[in-house]
Structures are given as structure tokens and as C-alpha cells.
Design an enzyme around this catalytic site. Sequence first.
Site, PDB file in Angstrom:
ATOM      1  N   HIS A  57      -4.195  -1.716  -3.315  1.00  0.00           N
ATOM      2  CA  HIS A  57      -2.762  -1.785  -3.002  1.00  0.00           C
ATOM      3  C   HIS A  57      -2.009  -2.458  -4.150  1.00  0.00           C
ATOM      4  O   HIS A  57      -1.010  -1.923  -4.656  1.00  0.00           O
ATOM      5  CB  HIS A  57      -2.575  -2.558  -1.698  1.00  0.00           C
ATOM      6  CG  HIS A  57      -1.152  -2.801  -1.315  1.00  0.00           C
ATOM      7  ND1 HIS A  57      -0.576  -2.214  -0.208  1.00  0.00           N
ATOM      8  CD2 HIS A  57      -0.178  -3.579  -1.862  1.00  0.00           C
ATOM      9  CE1 HIS A  57       0.681  -2.603  -0.097  1.00  0.00           C
ATOM     10  NE2 HIS A  57       0.949  -3.441  -1.091  1.00  0.00           N
ATOM     11  N   GLU A  58      -2.499  -3.614  -4.564  1.00  0.00           N
ATOM     12  CA  GLU A  58      -1.839  -4.346  -5.644  1.00  0.00           C
ATOM     13  C   GLU A  58      -1.984  -3.611  -6.979  1.00  0.00           C
ATOM     14  O   GLU A  58      -1.062  -3.609  -7.811  1.00  0.00           O
ATOM     15  CB  GLU A  58      -2.417  -5.762  -5.752  1.00  0.00           C
ATOM     16  CG  GLU A  58      -2.342  -6.581  -4.477  1.00  0.00           C
ATOM     17  CD  GLU A  58      -0.920  -6.801  -3.981  1.00  0.00           C
ATOM     18  OE1 GLU A  58       0.032  -6.532  -4.749  1.00  0.00           O
ATOM     19  OE2 GLU A  58      -0.756  -7.229  -2.830  1.00  0.00           O
ATOM     20  N   HIS A  61       0.678  -0.951  -7.296  1.00  0.00           N
ATOM     21  CA  HIS A  61       1.951  -1.509  -7.741  1.00  0.00           C
ATOM     22  C   HIS A  61       1.944  -1.716  -9.256  1.00  0.00           C
ATOM     23  O   HIS A  61       2.881  -1.321  -9.959  1.00  0.00           O
ATOM     24  CB  HIS A  61       2.203  -2.862  -7.064  1.00  0.00           C
ATOM     25  CG  HIS A  61       2.630  -2.786  -5.642  1.00  0.00           C
ATOM     26  ND1 HIS A  61       3.681  -2.008  -5.217  1.00  0.00           N
ATOM     27  CD2 HIS A  61       2.172  -3.435  -4.536  1.00  0.00           C
ATOM     28  CE1 HIS A  61       3.851  -2.170  -3.906  1.00  0.00           C
ATOM     29  NE2 HIS A  61       2.939  -3.027  -3.470  1.00  0.00           N
TER      30      HIS A  61
END
Length: 267
Positions: A57-58, A61
Site C-alpha cells: 500500500h505504502e 503511494h
Amino acid sequence: MTTAFQRSDRRISPVFLGIAAVTAVSGWAVWTDFASNPGIAAFIFITGAWIVSLCLHEYAHARTALHSGDISIGAKGYLTLNPLKYTHALLSIVLPVLFVIMGGIGLPGGAVFIERNRIQGRWRHSLISAAGPLTNVLFAVVCTAPFWLHTLNGVPAGFRFALGFLALLQLTAAILNFVPVPGLDGYGVIEPWLSYKIRRQVEPFAPFGLIAVFAILFIPSVNQGFFDAIDAILRGLGVTDIDTFCGQNLYRFWEGRDQFCQAGFFQ
């Protein structure tokens, strides 16, 4: 801050590889019923897979920000998938894992510092914010693939239940992240399209956005409606209430096995 890339900036961290390895081994233990206590193996497998998804997820980004113009990302270590490199490891890793253990809900994370002034274009800013929860959506699609592809024949019940519960976590994380509340990715998606005045007025509330969302979820009617929607989506993907219930029951092994789930596990 240097903007030159070094090879180590993109090398996958041994920490992440270790987590992935533990997840794979525990998944094998659940599949083969190798462990004397299947609940412990399922706990390690689901927790490990959840941490892997948080790292991805990170990373999503960060990677999207890199290609959008923020070339400082590499020097911060975000491209290594190392959870220890996040600016707020407590928010991105520790609290989400604790919420899974305590309540079986996918807590949104968010801890990569992006230099937004390096990025031009509202669409790019929106895409950076959307990239994280879209990763959770993709993870949920992968977890539910055996269900909607009708390829569960031969899949052990314990592993099926674990996948069902993991899919629930990914789906709750994605939906909560997309809520357009300050401090969450959903607000980051729409923020570039708001006027400067509105953004300035909303900015002080950003640290409390996640708290407000969970406070609202404690309202019984809201909580019921939220999980009814989650269950409806999962049923559309072939995951039944039994799969998620027994998956959570298997995960929370310290509470003892539900007789119905135990019967299904040993079929």
C-alpha cells in the site's frame, strides 16, 4: 536533499523479504495442516499477509509519486518495501495489526511523506492518493480469485477460511481509505480539486479524520450497514459469511474454535 538514485534505494529490504518468507511458510502450514495448532499457523499467515499488503500500500503511494515527479522518494527508503522506513510506523504497521487482532477490521494506514510541491497537475496528486487503497482492492481480488473462479475444489477448508478473512480485511481497508475525510486517502483524491479556501479550513481537522471515522463506526446502525455492504460485496465475489466468520474464528485461536467451523475444518 539529494535527488540522485542509488541502487540501494530500490533494493527490496531483507526485512520485507523476511516477512514475506514467514507468510509463505505459515501459509504452507495452513494448507498442509502441518502445525499442531492450525489457529497459530493461520494467525501468522494472515498477520504476515496483512503486513505485506500494508507495505505494498505504502509502496504504491511512493512509486506513483516517483513517476509523478517526486524524485526524493528513493532517498527516503520507501521503494525498499521496508516497513521500518515509514515516517509513522505506528500508524502504518502497529495500529493496523492491533486492530486486526482485536476487532478483525482493516485499519487504513498512511505514512509516506511526499513532497507535493515537486508534483504538477491535479490528476497526478489524486492518483498518488488513490494508489494505496487501489492496492488493497487488487489484493482483495487476488484473495477472492479462487472463490469467483470456482477453483476451490481441493483447497483445504482452513486455507479457504483464511483467504476469506484476509479478503474481508483488504476490502474494509480499501473502503475506509476511500472515505473522503481529511487524513484519509479518499480526501487526498478530491483535495486537489477543492478551492484553496476550503483546503485551508479543512486542514486543521486532518489529524482527527481517522478517529472520527472509527467513532462513527461505533454507532450500531452505521456499523451494521457498513459490514452488511462488505458482506454483500464479498458474496458477489463468491466469499460467504461462513468463510469470513470461520476465518476470523480460526485467526483468533486464543478464543477457542467454534464447533460449526471446526466441523467444516475437518471435513
